[in-house]
Design an enzyme around this catalytic site. Structure first.
Site, PDB file in Angstrom:
ATOM      1  CE  LYS A  26      -4.527  -1.039   1.880  1.00 11.89           C
ATOM      2  NZ  LYS A  26      -5.490  -0.673   2.923  1.00 11.89           N
ATOM      3  CG  ASP A  36      -8.896   1.832   2.988  1.00 15.26           C
ATOM      4  OD1 ASP A  36      -9.758   1.086   2.474  1.00 15.26           O
ATOM      5  OD2 ASP A  36      -7.715   1.481   3.149  1.00 15.26           O
TER       6      ASP A  36
HETATM    7  N1  NAP Z   1     -12.741  -2.797   7.562  1.00 17.39           N
HETATM    8  C1  NAP Z   1     -11.843  -2.388   6.692  1.00 17.39           C
HETATM    9  O1  NAP Z   1     -12.137  -2.102   5.525  1.00 17.39           O
HETATM   10  C2  NAP Z   1     -10.417  -2.243   7.152  1.00 17.39           C
HETATM   11  C3  NAP Z   1      -9.505  -1.415   6.480  1.00 17.39           C
HETATM   12  C4  NAP Z   1      -8.194  -1.297   6.974  1.00 17.39           C
HETATM   13  C5  NAP Z   1      -7.840  -1.999   8.130  1.00 17.39           C
HETATM   14  N2  NAP Z   1      -8.753  -2.808   8.752  1.00 17.39           N
HETATM   15  C6  NAP Z   1      -8.428  -3.540   9.986  1.00 17.39           C
HETATM   16  O2  NAP Z   1      -7.865  -2.627  10.917  1.00 17.39           O
HETATM   17  C7  NAP Z   1      -6.865  -3.261  11.693  1.00 17.39           C
HETATM   18  C8  NAP Z   1      -5.541  -2.493  11.558  1.00 17.39           C
HETATM   19  O3  NAP Z   1      -5.112  -2.555  10.201  1.00 17.39           O
HETATM   20  P1  NAP Z   1      -3.889  -1.660   9.672  1.00 17.39           P
HETATM   21  O4  NAP Z   1      -3.796  -1.884   8.214  1.00 17.39           O
HETATM   22  O5  NAP Z   1      -4.003  -0.261  10.186  1.00 17.39           O
HETATM   23  O6  NAP Z   1      -2.668  -2.412  10.396  1.00 17.39           O
HETATM   24  P2  NAP Z   1      -1.235  -1.848  10.804  1.00 17.39           P
HETATM   25  O7  NAP Z   1      -0.826  -0.731   9.909  1.00 17.39           O
HETATM   26  O8  NAP Z   1      -0.363  -3.055  10.929  1.00 17.39           O
HETATM   27  O9  NAP Z   1      -1.497  -1.241  12.282  1.00 17.39           O
HETATM   28  C9  NAP Z   1      -1.791  -2.094  13.372  1.00 17.39           C
HETATM   29  C10 NAP Z   1      -2.227  -1.249  14.557  1.00 17.39           C
HETATM   30  O10 NAP Z   1      -2.587  -2.135  15.646  1.00 17.39           O
HETATM   31  C11 NAP Z   1      -1.794  -1.808  16.800  1.00 17.39           C
HETATM   32  N3  NAP Z   1      -1.497  -3.019  17.565  1.00 17.39           N
HETATM   33  C12 NAP Z   1      -1.125  -4.223  17.095  1.00 17.39           C
HETATM   34  N4  NAP Z   1      -0.927  -5.090  18.127  1.00 17.39           N
HETATM   35  C13 NAP Z   1      -1.165  -4.397  19.260  1.00 17.39           C
HETATM   36  C14 NAP Z   1      -1.131  -4.735  20.647  1.00 17.39           C
HETATM   37  N5  NAP Z   1      -0.807  -5.973  21.079  1.00 17.39           N
HETATM   38  N6  NAP Z   1      -1.454  -3.783  21.562  1.00 17.39           N
HETATM   39  C15 NAP Z   1      -1.792  -2.528  21.150  1.00 17.39           C
HETATM   40  N7  NAP Z   1      -1.852  -2.156  19.844  1.00 17.39           N
HETATM   41  C16 NAP Z   1      -1.531  -3.078  18.919  1.00 17.39           C
HETATM   42  C17 NAP Z   1      -0.545  -1.190  16.236  1.00 17.39           C
HETATM   43  O11 NAP Z   1       0.092  -0.429  17.241  1.00 17.39           O
HETATM   44  P3  NAP Z   1       1.695  -0.122  17.143  1.00 17.39           P
HETATM   45  O12 NAP Z   1       1.835   1.042  16.216  1.00 17.39           O
HETATM   46  O13 NAP Z   1       2.070   0.192  18.542  1.00 17.39           O
HETATM   47  O14 NAP Z   1       2.347  -1.388  16.618  1.00 17.39           O
HETATM   48  C18 NAP Z   1      -1.134  -0.336  15.092  1.00 17.39           C
HETATM   49  O15 NAP Z   1      -1.712   0.835  15.605  1.00 17.39           O
HETATM   50  C19 NAP Z   1      -6.790  -4.710  11.170  1.00 17.39           C
HETATM   51  O16 NAP Z   1      -7.605  -5.520  11.976  1.00 17.39           O
HETATM   52  C20 NAP Z   1      -7.369  -4.621   9.766  1.00 17.39           C
HETATM   53  O17 NAP Z   1      -7.967  -5.822   9.329  1.00 17.39           O
HETATM   54  C21 NAP Z   1     -10.034  -2.942   8.290  1.00 17.39           C
END
Ligand code: NAP
Length: 283
Positions: A76, A112
């Site tokens: 991305k 998004d």
């Molecule tokens: N519904 C939709 O269309 C859509 C679209 C996009 C994303 N999502 C969902 O949103 C979620 C995040 O996606 P993303 O693309 O933003 O992922 P990402 O860029 O990998 O970010 C992950 C986020 O989760 C936090 N995190 C992970 N493990 C953690 C823990 N043990 N304790 C506290 N915080 C934690 C991370 O914090 P740190 O920065 O501290 O690591 C970061 O803020 C996923 O579940 C994804 O499937 C859904």
């Protein structure tokens, strides 16, 4: 339920999804449903592309006449440097989830934010951007939600992430009325909020739970979870038990796909309950 696709002709429009891996994605099912519903001579295909092959794959796909592709993890952000034109929203979010191929040129955008806001409007029509919003997370999903909520006019965005530095970077990149709050203060930060959105991966199947007492959240607040596996997360369950409106993550996924389908295939497709059931099913 079944939807039957019409046979392709030599003039079929083709789009797809590049990522690594892509086998888990629901997008081929989603676009396949709309293609069949509208009787379109077209196809949407999963395209597994390893990071080291990204540039070659993009050149090949544009040369082969595809209409465009969706982009997922891990490409991305890295695709931006390979595009001829990156629009304002993709630049602000710092990532693209949609590429449009035209005359050998690659345009990038991000739907998004649009998907999050359209789903919010559909699932919580009474919500308005008059009170502070609380956003958990600072990854790609959070950046899109932040842009959507700030553009909608929320007076304050309380941004809370486990790694504070990442939240501060997001605030610096996107700008606007963002207050970075410590992860340990996530529960008390809910006081007076009109909306809470979880864009961490906490609460997702296979991930740790999101520990967040909702006692300080006003009963009128809307609670959104970007996680859609499971569909009814513990956060949404707790919010609904308190009488709050819960908005699940599947709707965001479906709404972000609408403008992609429209630009590649023509019609602006509808998000319906039948579509939701079809996308969630495994048959
Ligand atoms: N519904 C939709 O269309 C859509 C679209 C996009 C994303 N999502 C969902 O949103 C979620 C995040 O996606 P993303 O693309 O933003 O992922 P990402 O860029 O990998 O970010 C992950 C986020 O989760 C936090 N995190 C992970 N493990 C953690 C823990 N043990 N304790 C506290 N915080 C934690 C991370 O914090 P740190 O920065 O501290 O690591 C970061 O803020 C996923 O579940 C994804 O499937 C859904």
């Amino acid at each position: 339920m079944t939807v039957s696709a019409r046979p392709l002709t030599g003039k079929a429009r083709v789009a797809g999804l590049i990522g690594w891996p892509v086998s888990h994605s629901r997008s081929p099912r989603l676009h396949g449903y709309w293609l069949a519903e509208h009787g379109i001579d077209g196809a949407y295909v999963p395209l597994p592309v390893q990071p080291e092959n990204l540039e070659r794959a993009l050149r090949g796909l544009t040369a082969a006449g595809l209409a465009g592709v969706n982009v997922t993890i891990p490409h991305k952000q890295s695709v931006l440097a390979l595009c001829d034109k990156v629009d304002d929203v993709a630049r602000r979010i710092g990532a693209a989830n949609v590429l449009i191929f035209e005359d050998g040129r690659i345009g990038a955008t991000n739907t998004d934010s649009y998907g999050f806001m359209e789903n919010l409007k559909a699932a919580a029509p009474a919500w308005s951007a008059t009170a502070p919003a609380v956003l958990l997370g600072a990854g790609g999903g959070a950046r899109a939600v932040a842009v959507g909520l700030l553009d909608a006019g929320v007076p304050e965005l309380r941004l809370i992430n486990r790694s504070r530095a990442r939240a501060e970077q997001l605030a610096a990149d996107i700008g606007g009325p963002i207050t970075v709050v410590a992860w340990e203060e996530r529960s008390t930060a809910l006081a007076g909020a009109g909306l809470l959105a979880n864009s961490t991966s906490l609460g997702m199947s296979g991930q740790p739970p999101l520990e967040l007492p909702l006692d300080d959240l006003p009963g009128t607040a809307v609670v959104c979870d970007l996680v859609y596996s499971p569909l009814e997360t513990a956060l949404l369950k707790a919010a609904r038990a308190r009488g709050a409106v819960g908005v699940d993550g599947l709707g965001m996924l479906l709404h972000q796909a609408r403008p992609c389908f429209a630009v590649w295939f023509g019609p602006d497709p509808a998000v319906t309950d039948t579509l939701r059931r079809f996308v969630l099913a495994d048959d």
